[in-house]
Enzyme design. Structure first.
Site, short mmCIF file in Angstrom:
data_model
loop_
_atom_site.label_atom_id
_atom_site.label_comp_id
_atom_site.label_asym_id
_atom_site.label_seq_id
_atom_site.Cartn_x
_atom_site.Cartn_y
_atom_site.Cartn_z
N LYS A 125 0.86 -1.19 0.00
CA LYS A 125 0.00 0.00 0.00
C LYS A 125 0.89 1.22 0.00
O LYS A 125 2.02 1.18 0.49
CB LYS A 125 -0.87 0.01 1.27
CG LYS A 125 -2.09 0.90 1.16
CD LYS A 125 -3.25 0.18 0.49
CE LYS A 125 -4.42 1.07 0.24
NZ LYS A 125 -5.59 0.29 -0.23
N ASP A 165 -7.12 4.39 -4.42
CA ASP A 165 -7.74 4.26 -3.10
C ASP A 165 -8.34 5.64 -2.84
O ASP A 165 -8.60 6.39 -3.81
CB ASP A 165 -6.70 3.86 -2.03
CG ASP A 165 -7.36 3.40 -0.72
OD1 ASP A 165 -7.80 2.25 -0.65
OD2 ASP A 165 -7.45 4.20 0.23
N THR A 208 -15.23 -2.71 -6.83
CA THR A 208 -15.24 -2.82 -5.36
C THR A 208 -16.68 -2.76 -4.85
O THR A 208 -17.11 -3.59 -4.03
CB THR A 208 -14.39 -1.72 -4.71
OG1 THR A 208 -13.13 -1.66 -5.37
CG2 THR A 208 -14.18 -1.99 -3.24
N SER A 375 -8.43 -5.68 -10.30
CA SER A 375 -7.11 -5.17 -10.67
C SER A 375 -6.23 -6.31 -11.16
O SER A 375 -5.48 -6.18 -12.13
CB SER A 375 -6.43 -4.53 -9.45
OG SER A 375 -6.88 -3.21 -9.27
P1 NDP Z 1 -12.91 7.94 -2.66
O1 NDP Z 1 -11.86 8.95 -2.47
O2 NDP Z 1 -13.46 7.73 -4.03
O3 NDP Z 1 -14.14 8.23 -1.71
C1 NDP Z 1 -13.98 8.31 -0.33
C2 NDP Z 1 -15.30 8.73 0.30
O4 NDP Z 1 -15.21 8.66 1.69
C3 NDP Z 1 -15.64 10.18 -0.03
O5 NDP Z 1 -17.04 10.32 -0.01
C4 NDP Z 1 -14.99 10.92 1.13
O6 NDP Z 1 -15.55 12.20 1.39
C5 NDP Z 1 -15.25 9.98 2.28
N1 NDP Z 1 -14.16 10.09 3.26
C6 NDP Z 1 -12.87 9.78 3.06
N2 NDP Z 1 -12.14 10.03 4.16
C7 NDP Z 1 -13.00 10.53 5.05
C8 NDP Z 1 -12.84 10.97 6.36
N3 NDP Z 1 -11.66 10.95 7.00
N4 NDP Z 1 -13.96 11.41 6.99
C9 NDP Z 1 -15.15 11.42 6.36
N5 NDP Z 1 -15.35 11.02 5.10
C10 NDP Z 1 -14.29 10.56 4.46
O7 NDP Z 1 -12.32 6.58 -2.09
P2 NDP Z 1 -12.81 5.09 -2.32
O8 NDP Z 1 -14.28 5.06 -2.51
O9 NDP Z 1 -11.93 4.48 -3.33
O10 NDP Z 1 -12.43 4.41 -0.92
C11 NDP Z 1 -13.35 4.32 0.16
C12 NDP Z 1 -12.91 3.22 1.10
O11 NDP Z 1 -12.89 1.97 0.40
C13 NDP Z 1 -11.51 3.36 1.69
O12 NDP Z 1 -11.49 2.79 2.98
C14 NDP Z 1 -10.66 2.50 0.76
O13 NDP Z 1 -9.48 2.06 1.40
C15 NDP Z 1 -11.62 1.36 0.52
N6 NDP Z 1 -11.37 0.55 -0.67
C16 NDP Z 1 -11.25 1.12 -1.90
C17 NDP Z 1 -11.07 0.32 -3.02
C18 NDP Z 1 -11.02 0.87 -4.39
O14 NDP Z 1 -10.93 0.09 -5.33
N7 NDP Z 1 -11.11 2.17 -4.60
C19 NDP Z 1 -10.94 -1.14 -2.89
C20 NDP Z 1 -11.15 -1.64 -1.55
C21 NDP Z 1 -11.33 -0.80 -0.50
P3 NDP Z 1 -14.79 13.50 0.86
O15 NDP Z 1 -14.93 13.46 -0.63
O16 NDP Z 1 -15.52 14.64 1.47
O17 NDP Z 1 -13.36 13.38 1.32
O1 2IT Z 2 -7.95 -1.44 -0.65
C1 2IT Z 2 -7.91 -1.93 -1.80
O2 2IT Z 2 -8.04 -3.14 -1.98
C2 2IT Z 2 -7.71 -1.02 -2.92
N1 2IT Z 2 -7.63 0.19 -2.72
C3 2IT Z 2 -7.59 -1.57 -4.32
C4 2IT Z 2 -6.21 -2.07 -4.57
C5 2IT Z 2 -5.91 -2.48 -5.98
O3 2IT Z 2 -4.75 -2.82 -6.21
O4 2IT Z 2 -6.79 -2.49 -6.85
#
Ligand code: NDP
Ligand code: 2IT
Length: 443
Positions: A125, A165, A208, A375
Site C-alpha cells: 500500500k 484508493d 469494489t 485489478s
Molecule cells: P474515494 O476517495 O473515491 O471516496 C472516499 C469517500 O469517503 C468520499 O465520499 C470521502 O468524502 C469519504 N471520506 C474519506 N475520508 C474521510 C474521512 N476521513 N472522513 C469522512 N469522510 C471521508 O475513495 P474510495 O471510494 O476508493 O475508498 C473508500 C474506502 O474503500 C476506503 O477505505 C478505501 O481504502 C476502501 N477501498 C477502496 C477500493 C477501491 O478500489 N477504490 C478497494 C477496496 C477498498 P470527501 O470526498 O468529502 O473526502
Molecule cells: O484497498 C484496496 O483493496 C484497494 N484500494 C484496491 C487495490 C488495488 O490494487 O486495486
C-alpha cells in the site's frame, strides 16, 4: 505468555504511535489463535514476527509547484509488505490523514485480502498526505508526476503494481502512468485502474462496490434475506460507495443514505443515483449541492448515517467510521447485516457488539476484495495483450466474490466459529500466505 500475545506485545513496543497498524494486527492475530495452537510449525519458524514486519517501507519527499508558483512538499509512502504469493499489489491513498501507521494498516490488511481473492498477488500500500480536493488539474498532475518520479524505481509489472484508493481515481492513475512511461520508456501494466483507452479493464471502476454487494448477497441469502425490498444505509459517496449504491438498487433495494466529509443525506424513498454519480464523478461536487437540488432529502452536518433505520449497512468511506454507539443504533433499528466496503471502517468495539447481537458481519478484507481482484484481472489482460468484455469481467468478479464467501464460511466453521466471518477471513487469508512463506524458507 503464549506466542500470539508475545508477538502482539512486541509489535506494539516496536511500533509506537501507530494505532491503526496495531489495531489491524491485533484483530488478525487474535483470530489466528486456534490455527497457531493447532499448527506448531508457524511458531517454530517465528512466522508471525516475520508477517507483521513489512519487507520494505519506502518514504520519500514529493516536491511540486502550486498554481501560485509556491514550492510545496508532501510525504510519499510505499510499504511493500509481503510478496510470498505474488508481486506487491495495493492502492495509493492521497489524503491529509495519511501517515506511516495508516499505510501499514492498509498494507497489512491487503496481504490477507489479496490472498482471499485467489489471485497471485502479494500485499502493499502507499500514498501521500497530499490533499487533491480543491486543487486544479494542473496541480494534481504536478504532484502525481513528482510522486512517480521517485516511486518508479521501486515498482513494475512484476514487482509492485499500485492502484487507486481514497483520493486516487482515474485522473491520478492517468497522470502517474504517463510519467512512469515517460521515465522508463516501458508500456507495461505497472498500475491498475487505468483508463479504458490505455490498458484499463472494463468493470474495474465498479468492481469494489459491485463485489461488496455480491458478497453481501451471498451472506444474507444464506440466512433467507434478500436485497429485494431491503433498506440500505451507505456511507461515503466516492468510488466504492457509488457502485455499491448502483448494484444494491439494481437488486431491488432502496438506498437511503450517502455521506462525504462535510455531511450526509437521508433520502427516505431512495437516493438519486444518476445525479449523485454525476455530482461526484464528473463535477467533483459536494453533497450539500445534492441537497439543494433534492427537496425530498434531509442533509445533516452532525451525526452519522448509522442512526437511520435500515436492514443492511455498507460503510464505504474510511477507517473507524462506525463506532460503538453507531453499532447500538443499528442493532436497535433492526439492521441484520453489515458488510464493509471501506478498509477497517468499524472499530473493534463496534464489531464485537454487532457480532454479539447476532448481526451478519462481513469484514472489509473479504467484502471489498472485488476491487483488487479486478485489478488482478486487469494485470492478466495486460499480460495477454487482450481486453475482455464487461460481461466476462463481471462474471469473473462475481465468481471470485462467491468463492471468497465460501472460503471464509468454511474456514470459520472448520475452527468451530460458524458464521464468524472475521475469524474465517483472517484464517483463510493467512493460511495460504503462511504456507507460501514456510515453503520459501527464512526470507
Ligand atoms: P474515494 O476517495 O473515491 O471516496 C472516499 C469517500 O469517503 C468520499 O465520499 C470521502 O468524502 C469519504 N471520506 C474519506 N475520508 C474521510 C474521512 N476521513 N472522513 C469522512 N469522510 C471521508 O475513495 P474510495 O471510494 O476508493 O475508498 C473508500 C474506502 O474503500 C476506503 O477505505 C478505501 O481504502 C476502501 N477501498 C477502496 C477500493 C477501491 O478500489 N477504490 C478497494 C477496496 C477498498 P470527501 O470526498 O468529502 O473526502
Ligand atoms: O484497498 C484496496 O483493496 C484497494 N484500494 C484496491 C487495490 C488495488 O490494487 O486495486
Amino acid at each position: 505468555m503464549n506466542y500470539v500475545d508475545c508477538i502482539l506485545a512486541e509489535t506494539a513496543a516496536k511500533n509506537p504511535n501507530q494505532p491503526e497498524f496495531i489495531q489491524a494486527v491485533t484483530e488478525v492475530l487474535d483470530s489466528l489463535r486456534p490455527v497457531i495452537d493447532a499448527e506448531p510449525q508457524y511458531e517454530k519458524n517465528n512466522l508471525l514476527a516475520r508477517l507483521v514486519e513489512p519487507e520494505r517501507s519506502i518514504i520519500f519527499r514529493v516536491p511540486w509547484v502550486d498554481d501560485k508558483g509556491n514550492v510545496q512538499v508532501n510525504k510519499g509512502y510505499r510499504v511493500q509488505f509481503n510478496s510470498a504469493i505474488g508481486p506487491y499489489k495495493g492502492g495509493l491513498r492521497f489524503h491529509p490523514s495519511v501517515n506511516l501507521s495508516v499505510i501499514k494498516f492498509l498494507g497489512f490488511e491487503q496481504i490477507f485480502k489479496n490472498s482471499l481473492s485467489g489471485m497471485p498477488i502479494g500485499g502493499g500500500k502507499g500514498g501521500s498526505d497530499f490533499e487533491p480536493k480543491g486543487k486544479s488539474d494542473r496541480e494534481v498532475m504536478a504532484f502525481c508526476q513528482s510522486f512517480i518520479t521517485e516511486l518508479y524505481k521501486y515498482i513494475g509489472a512484476y514487482t509492485d503494481v499500485p492502484a487507486g484508493d481514497i483520493g486516487v481515481g482515474a485522473r491520478e492513475i492517468g497522470y502517474m502512468y504517463g510519467q512512469y512511461k515517460r521515465i522508463t520508456g516501458r508500456y507495461e501494466g505497472v498500475l491498475t485502474g487505468k483508463g479504458l483507452t490505455y490498458g484499463g479493464s472494463l468493470v474495474r471502476k465498479q468492481a469494489t462496490g459491485y463485489g461488496l454487494v455480491y458478497l453481501c448477497r451471498e451472506m444474507i441469502e444464506a440466512k433467507g434475506h434478500s436485497f429485494e425490498g431491503a433498506k440500505v444505509a451507505v456511507s461515503g459517496s466516492g468510488n466504492v460507495a457509488l457502485y455499491a449504491i448502483e448494484k444494491a438498487i439494481q437488486l431491488g433495494a432502496t438506498v437511503v443514505t450517502a455521506s462525504d466529509s462535510n455531511g450526509w443525506i437521508y433520502e427516505k424513498d431512495g437516493v438519486d443515483f444518476e445525479y449523485l454519480k454525476d455530482l461526484k464523478e464528473v463535477k467533483r461536487g459536494r453533497l450539500f449541492e445534492y441537497a439543494e437540488d433534492h427537496p425530498s432529502c434531509v442533509y445533516s452536518t452532525t451525526g452519522r448515517v448509522w442512526s437511520v433505520k435500515c436492514d443492511i449497512a455498507l460503510p464505504c468511506a474510511t477507517q473507524n467510521e462506525l463506532h460503538e454507539d453507531d453499532a447500538r443504533a443499528l442493532i436497535a433499528n433492526g439492521c441484520y447485516a453489515v458488510a464493509e466496503g471501506a478498509n477497517m471502517p468499524s472499530t473493534p468495539e463496534a464489531v464485537e457488539l454487532l457480532q454479539k447481537a447476532g448481526l451478519l458481519f462481513a469484514p472489509g478484507k473479504a467484502a471489498n476484495a472485488g476491487g483488487v481482484s479486478t485489478s488482478a484481472l486487469e494485470m492478466t489482460q495486460n499480460s495477454q495483450r487482450l481486453s475482455w468484455s464487461a460481461e466476462e469481467v463481471d462474471e469473473k468478479l462475481h465468481s471470485i466474490m462467491v468463492n471468497i464467501y465460501k472460503s471464509i464460511s468454511e474456514a470459520a466453521e472448520a475452527y468451530g466459529m460458524k458464521d464468524n466471518f472475521v475469524v474465517g477471513a483472517n484464517i483463510a487469508g493467512f493460511k495460504k500466505v503462511a504456507d507460501a512463506m514456510l515453503a520459501q524458507g527464512i526470507v
